[in-house]
Design a protein around this motif. Sequence first.
Motif, PDB file in Angstrom:
ATOM      1  N   CYS A 158      13.051  12.739  -5.852  1.00 57.23           N
ATOM      2  CA  CYS A 158      11.740  12.455  -6.453  1.00 57.23           C
ATOM      3  C   CYS A 158      10.844  13.689  -6.419  1.00 57.23           C
ATOM      4  O   CYS A 158      10.117  13.969  -7.379  1.00 57.23           O
ATOM      5  CB  CYS A 158      11.064  11.302  -5.714  1.00 57.23           C
ATOM      6  N   PHE A 159      10.903  14.426  -5.327  1.00 57.19           N
ATOM      7  CA  PHE A 159      10.104  15.646  -5.187  1.00 57.19           C
ATOM      8  C   PHE A 159      10.523  16.674  -6.225  1.00 57.19           C
ATOM      9  O   PHE A 159       9.681  17.287  -6.894  1.00 57.19           O
ATOM     10  CB  PHE A 159      10.278  16.197  -3.770  1.00 57.19           C
ATOM     11  N   GLN A 160      11.832  16.855  -6.392  1.00 58.71           N
ATOM     12  CA  GLN A 160      12.322  17.820  -7.366  1.00 58.71           C
ATOM     13  C   GLN A 160      11.970  17.401  -8.787  1.00 58.71           C
ATOM     14  O   GLN A 160      11.596  18.231  -9.623  1.00 58.71           O
ATOM     15  CB  GLN A 160      13.834  17.998  -7.225  1.00 58.71           C
ATOM     16  N   ASP A 161      12.080  16.111  -9.078  1.00 56.24           N
ATOM     17  CA  ASP A 161      11.710  15.615 -10.408  1.00 56.24           C
ATOM     18  C   ASP A 161      10.248  15.914 -10.714  1.00 56.24           C
ATOM     19  O   ASP A 161       9.892  16.269 -11.838  1.00 56.24           O
ATOM     20  CB  ASP A 161      11.947  14.100 -10.506  1.00 56.24           C
ATOM     21  N   LEU A 162       9.388  15.766  -9.702  1.00 57.49           N
ATOM     22  CA  LEU A 162       7.976  16.053  -9.900  1.00 57.49           C
ATOM     23  C   LEU A 162       7.760  17.528 -10.214  1.00 57.49           C
ATOM     24  O   LEU A 162       7.018  17.883 -11.134  1.00 57.49           O
ATOM     25  CB  LEU A 162       7.181  15.658  -8.645  1.00 57.49           C
ATOM     26  N   LEU A 163       8.439  18.396  -9.468  1.00 52.51           N
ATOM     27  CA  LEU A 163       8.242  19.823  -9.662  1.00 52.51           C
ATOM     28  C   LEU A 163       8.781  20.323 -10.990  1.00 52.51           C
ATOM     29  O   LEU A 163       8.203  21.231 -11.593  1.00 52.51           O
ATOM     30  CB  LEU A 163       8.894  20.598  -8.512  1.00 52.51           C
ATOM     31  N   ASP A 164       9.884  19.727 -11.452  1.00 51.80           N
ATOM     32  CA  ASP A 164      10.442  20.215 -12.719  1.00 51.80           C
ATOM     33  C   ASP A 164       9.936  19.454 -13.940  1.00 51.80           C
ATOM     34  O   ASP A 164      10.369  19.698 -15.066  1.00 51.80           O
ATOM     35  CB  ASP A 164      11.975  20.233 -12.686  1.00 51.80           C
ATOM     36  N   GLY A 165       9.002  18.524 -13.719  1.00 50.75           N
ATOM     37  CA  GLY A 165       8.358  17.850 -14.841  1.00 50.75           C
ATOM     38  C   GLY A 165       9.111  16.676 -15.409  1.00 50.75           C
ATOM     39  O   GLY A 165       8.757  16.173 -16.484  1.00 50.75           O
ATOM     40  N   SER A 166      10.148  16.198 -14.707  1.00 50.99           N
ATOM     41  CA  SER A 166      10.935  15.078 -15.233  1.00 50.99           C
ATOM     42  C   SER A 166      10.611  13.744 -14.563  1.00 50.99           C
ATOM     43  O   SER A 166      11.273  12.738 -14.821  1.00 50.99           O
ATOM     44  CB  SER A 166      12.432  15.376 -15.085  1.00 50.99           C
ATOM     45  N   SER A 167       9.585  13.702 -13.714  1.00 47.85           N
ATOM     46  CA  SER A 167       9.211  12.463 -13.031  1.00 47.85           C
ATOM     47  C   SER A 167       8.535  11.511 -14.016  1.00 47.85           C
ATOM     48  O   SER A 167       7.480  11.823 -14.570  1.00 47.85           O
ATOM     49  CB  SER A 167       8.262  12.778 -11.869  1.00 47.85           C
ATOM     50  N   GLU A 168       9.149  10.355 -14.230  1.00 51.28           N
ATOM     51  CA  GLU A 168       8.636   9.406 -15.217  1.00 51.28           C
ATOM     52  C   GLU A 168       8.378   8.019 -14.667  1.00 51.28           C
ATOM     53  O   GLU A 168       7.793   7.183 -15.351  1.00 51.28           O
ATOM     54  CB  GLU A 168       9.615   9.309 -16.393  1.00 51.28           C
ATOM     55  N   GLY A 169       8.805   7.749 -13.445  1.00 52.40           N
ATOM     56  CA  GLY A 169       8.595   6.424 -12.884  1.00 52.40           C
ATOM     57  C   GLY A 169       9.484   6.191 -11.685  1.00 52.40           C
ATOM     58  O   GLY A 169      10.237   7.067 -11.257  1.00 52.40           O
ATOM     59  N   THR A 170       9.382   4.996 -11.141  1.00 57.27           N
ATOM     60  CA  THR A 170      10.226   4.617 -10.013  1.00 57.27           C
ATOM     61  C   THR A 170      10.492   3.122 -10.076  1.00 57.27           C
ATOM     62  O   THR A 170       9.812   2.384 -10.808  1.00 57.27           O
ATOM     63  CB  THR A 170       9.548   4.987  -8.672  1.00 57.27           C
ATOM     64  N   GLY A 171      11.467   2.681  -9.339  1.00 61.54           N
ATOM     65  CA  GLY A 171      11.792   1.256  -9.326  1.00 61.54           C
ATOM     66  C   GLY A 171      12.436   0.855  -8.021  1.00 61.54           C
ATOM     67  O   GLY A 171      12.880   1.688  -7.244  1.00 61.54           O
ATOM     68  N   TRP A 172      12.468  -0.424  -7.770  1.00 61.30           N
ATOM     69  CA  TRP A 172      13.119  -0.952  -6.570  1.00 61.30           C
ATOM     70  C   TRP A 172      13.486  -2.412  -6.805  1.00 61.30           C
ATOM     71  O   TRP A 172      12.951  -3.058  -7.711  1.00 61.30           O
ATOM     72  CB  TRP A 172      12.230  -0.801  -5.340  1.00 61.30           C
ATOM     73  N   ARG A 173      14.388  -2.928  -5.980  1.00 59.18           N
ATOM     74  CA  ARG A 173      14.828  -4.316  -6.091  1.00 59.18           C
ATOM     75  C   ARG A 173      13.935  -5.197  -5.232  1.00 59.18           C
ATOM     76  O   ARG A 173      13.766  -4.947  -4.038  1.00 59.18           O
ATOM     77  CB  ARG A 173      16.284  -4.463  -5.668  1.00 59.18           C
ATOM     78  N   LEU A 174      13.375  -6.209  -5.842  1.00 59.36           N
ATOM     79  CA  LEU A 174      12.469  -7.103  -5.134  1.00 59.36           C
ATOM     80  C   LEU A 174      13.236  -8.053  -4.213  1.00 59.36           C
ATOM     81  O   LEU A 174      14.326  -8.521  -4.569  1.00 59.36           O
ATOM     82  CB  LEU A 174      11.665  -7.932  -6.138  1.00 59.36           C
ATOM     83  N   PRO A 175      12.684  -8.370  -3.065  1.00 56.56           N
ATOM     84  CA  PRO A 175      13.288  -9.401  -2.211  1.00 56.56           C
ATOM     85  C   PRO A 175      13.310 -10.753  -2.929  1.00 56.56           C
ATOM     86  O   PRO A 175      12.507 -11.004  -3.840  1.00 56.56           O
ATOM     87  CB  PRO A 175      12.352  -9.435  -0.994  1.00 56.56           C
ATOM     88  N   ALA A 176      14.194 -11.614  -2.498  1.00 54.02           N
ATOM     89  CA  ALA A 176      14.306 -12.940  -3.124  1.00 54.02           C
ATOM     90  C   ALA A 176      12.996 -13.710  -3.038  1.00 54.02           C
ATOM     91  O   ALA A 176      12.638 -14.456  -3.957  1.00 54.02           O
ATOM     92  CB  ALA A 176      15.433 -13.723  -2.467  1.00 54.02           C
ATOM     93  N   ALA A 177      12.245 -13.522  -1.945  1.00 54.28           N
ATOM     94  CA  ALA A 177      10.973 -14.231  -1.788  1.00 54.28           C
ATOM     95  C   ALA A 177       9.970 -13.841  -2.866  1.00 54.28           C
ATOM     96  O   ALA A 177       9.137 -14.648  -3.271  1.00 54.28           O
ATOM     97  CB  ALA A 177      10.398 -13.953  -0.399  1.00 54.28           C
ATOM     98  N   ASP A 178      10.052 -12.600  -3.327  1.00 51.15           N
ATOM     99  CA  ASP A 178       9.149 -12.165  -4.392  1.00 51.15           C
ATOM    100  C   ASP A 178       9.461 -12.875  -5.700  1.00 51.15           C
ATOM    101  O   ASP A 178       8.562 -13.293  -6.437  1.00 51.15           O
ATOM    102  CB  ASP A 178       9.257 -10.654  -4.594  1.00 51.15           C
ATOM    103  N   ALA A 179      10.758 -12.992  -5.982  1.00 55.48           N
ATOM    104  CA  ALA A 179      11.159 -13.692  -7.206  1.00 55.48           C
ATOM    105  C   ALA A 179      10.670 -15.136  -7.175  1.00 55.48           C
ATOM    106  O   ALA A 179      10.191 -15.674  -8.174  1.00 55.48           O
ATOM    107  CB  ALA A 179      12.672 -13.635  -7.375  1.00 55.48           C
ATOM    108  N   ALA A 180      10.772 -15.772  -6.007  1.00 56.30           N
ATOM    109  CA  ALA A 180      10.294 -17.147  -5.870  1.00 56.30           C
ATOM    110  C   ALA A 180       8.786 -17.218  -6.044  1.00 56.30           C
ATOM    111  O   ALA A 180       8.253 -18.144  -6.663  1.00 56.30           O
ATOM    112  CB  ALA A 180      10.698 -17.697  -4.501  1.00 56.30           C
ATOM    113  N   ALA A 181       8.066 -16.208  -5.523  1.00 53.14           N
ATOM    114  CA  ALA A 181       6.607 -16.198  -5.637  1.00 53.14           C
ATOM    115  C   ALA A 181       6.149 -16.027  -7.078  1.00 53.14           C
ATOM    116  O   ALA A 181       5.049 -16.460  -7.448  1.00 53.14           O
ATOM    117  CB  ALA A 181       6.021 -15.083  -4.773  1.00 53.14           C
ATOM    118  N   LEU A 182       6.990 -15.414  -7.896  1.00 58.22           N
ATOM    119  CA  LEU A 182       6.676 -15.263  -9.315  1.00 58.22           C
ATOM    120  C   LEU A 182       7.086 -16.498 -10.109  1.00 58.22           C
ATOM    121  O   LEU A 182       7.123 -16.469 -11.343  1.00 58.22           O
ATOM    122  CB  LEU A 182       7.384 -14.030  -9.882  1.00 58.22           C
ATOM    123  N   ALA A 183       7.369 -17.570  -9.394  1.00 58.49           N
ATOM    124  CA  ALA A 183       7.707 -18.872  -9.993  1.00 58.49           C
ATOM    125  C   ALA A 183       8.917 -18.782 -10.916  1.00 58.49           C
ATOM    126  O   ALA A 183       9.005 -19.495 -11.920  1.00 58.49           O
ATOM    127  CB  ALA A 183       6.499 -19.421 -10.755  1.00 58.49           C
TER     128      ALA A 183
END
Length: 324
Positions: A158-183
């Motif tokens: 991520c640090f290198q992407d920022l320095l070379d100008g290719s940083s466009e976003g990030t993502g992660w997998r939500l816990p199952a409880a989050d999916a349930a909270a989103l109904a």
Amino acid sequence: MAHIYVYSPSGAVRDKAAFRRGVKRLQALGHEVEVDPDALASWQRFAGDDATRLAAIGRAAASGADAALTTRGGYGLTRLLPALPYKAIARASGKGTKFIGFSDFTVLQLALLAQGGGVTWAGPALCEGFGARSADDAAEGHGGAAGATSPDEIMLACFQDLLDGSSEGTGWRLPAADAAALAGRRDLHLAHHAPLWGGNLAMLASMLGTLWWPAVEGGVLFLEDVGEHPYRIERMLAQLLHAGVLARQKAILLGQFTEYRLTPHDRGYSMAKVVDWLRSQLKVPVLTGLPFGHVPTKVLLPVGARIDLLVEGREALVLWGHLH
């Protein structure tokens, strides 16, 4: 190759070995590292007295570097709030210097945001991020193998992407409880072109009601903390809740809350219970698991930038590619 300016705006650097490792690792990655003359200064618990640290921040802003990287967090920027060189930092940011830090650095980031300054980056500090002890260091007699952690590969990427100008976003997998909270809803566009802001919860809560509070509405607020028991986390969240801050956001992203100890007195009370309570108080979506905080695996986040927040199944995406 990037020009990286290393300076100390907050706590004194006590782990000199980590400092040296961090500088060497950045150099090994091909970067030019310029170390502020007072980076290793020490006065009481701070990296020099207030005037010394203000001067260091000014030099970082005037360095023309591609990135201005803090050595560590700790405490110290709060007492500098009235005198911080906001215009110089904003000018430097506008010319391409990326100010990077976290923890106590949250204070500068939010104050700059309140002043209408440019985008800064929540990300690693030199010592904890790049100065982590590796197996090679242990073999050379600089520490036991059990303490070998090495810089995290995701953080480095991520640090290198920022320095070379290719940083466009990030993502992660939500816990199952989050999916349930989103109904059970899928493929949600929770925020469009919304300001991203936040950082360390204790620092953020301490700024509420001051002249340097960024009154962000319709934003995406991310939070993390270290060494705070869940009841203290809940208390700070309650302060933001009762002040109306949380309800005015598009979403709340909870990063990593680490290094606390539950006791028999808690009787099942935990960080998960805090999240459940917070969700019961808000209509605003609360997502957890953001890879950010006082942990090795840490993404870099553009504080003050306009971002999109999407949920696709159990994947959460924060996108800022339009910055380029």
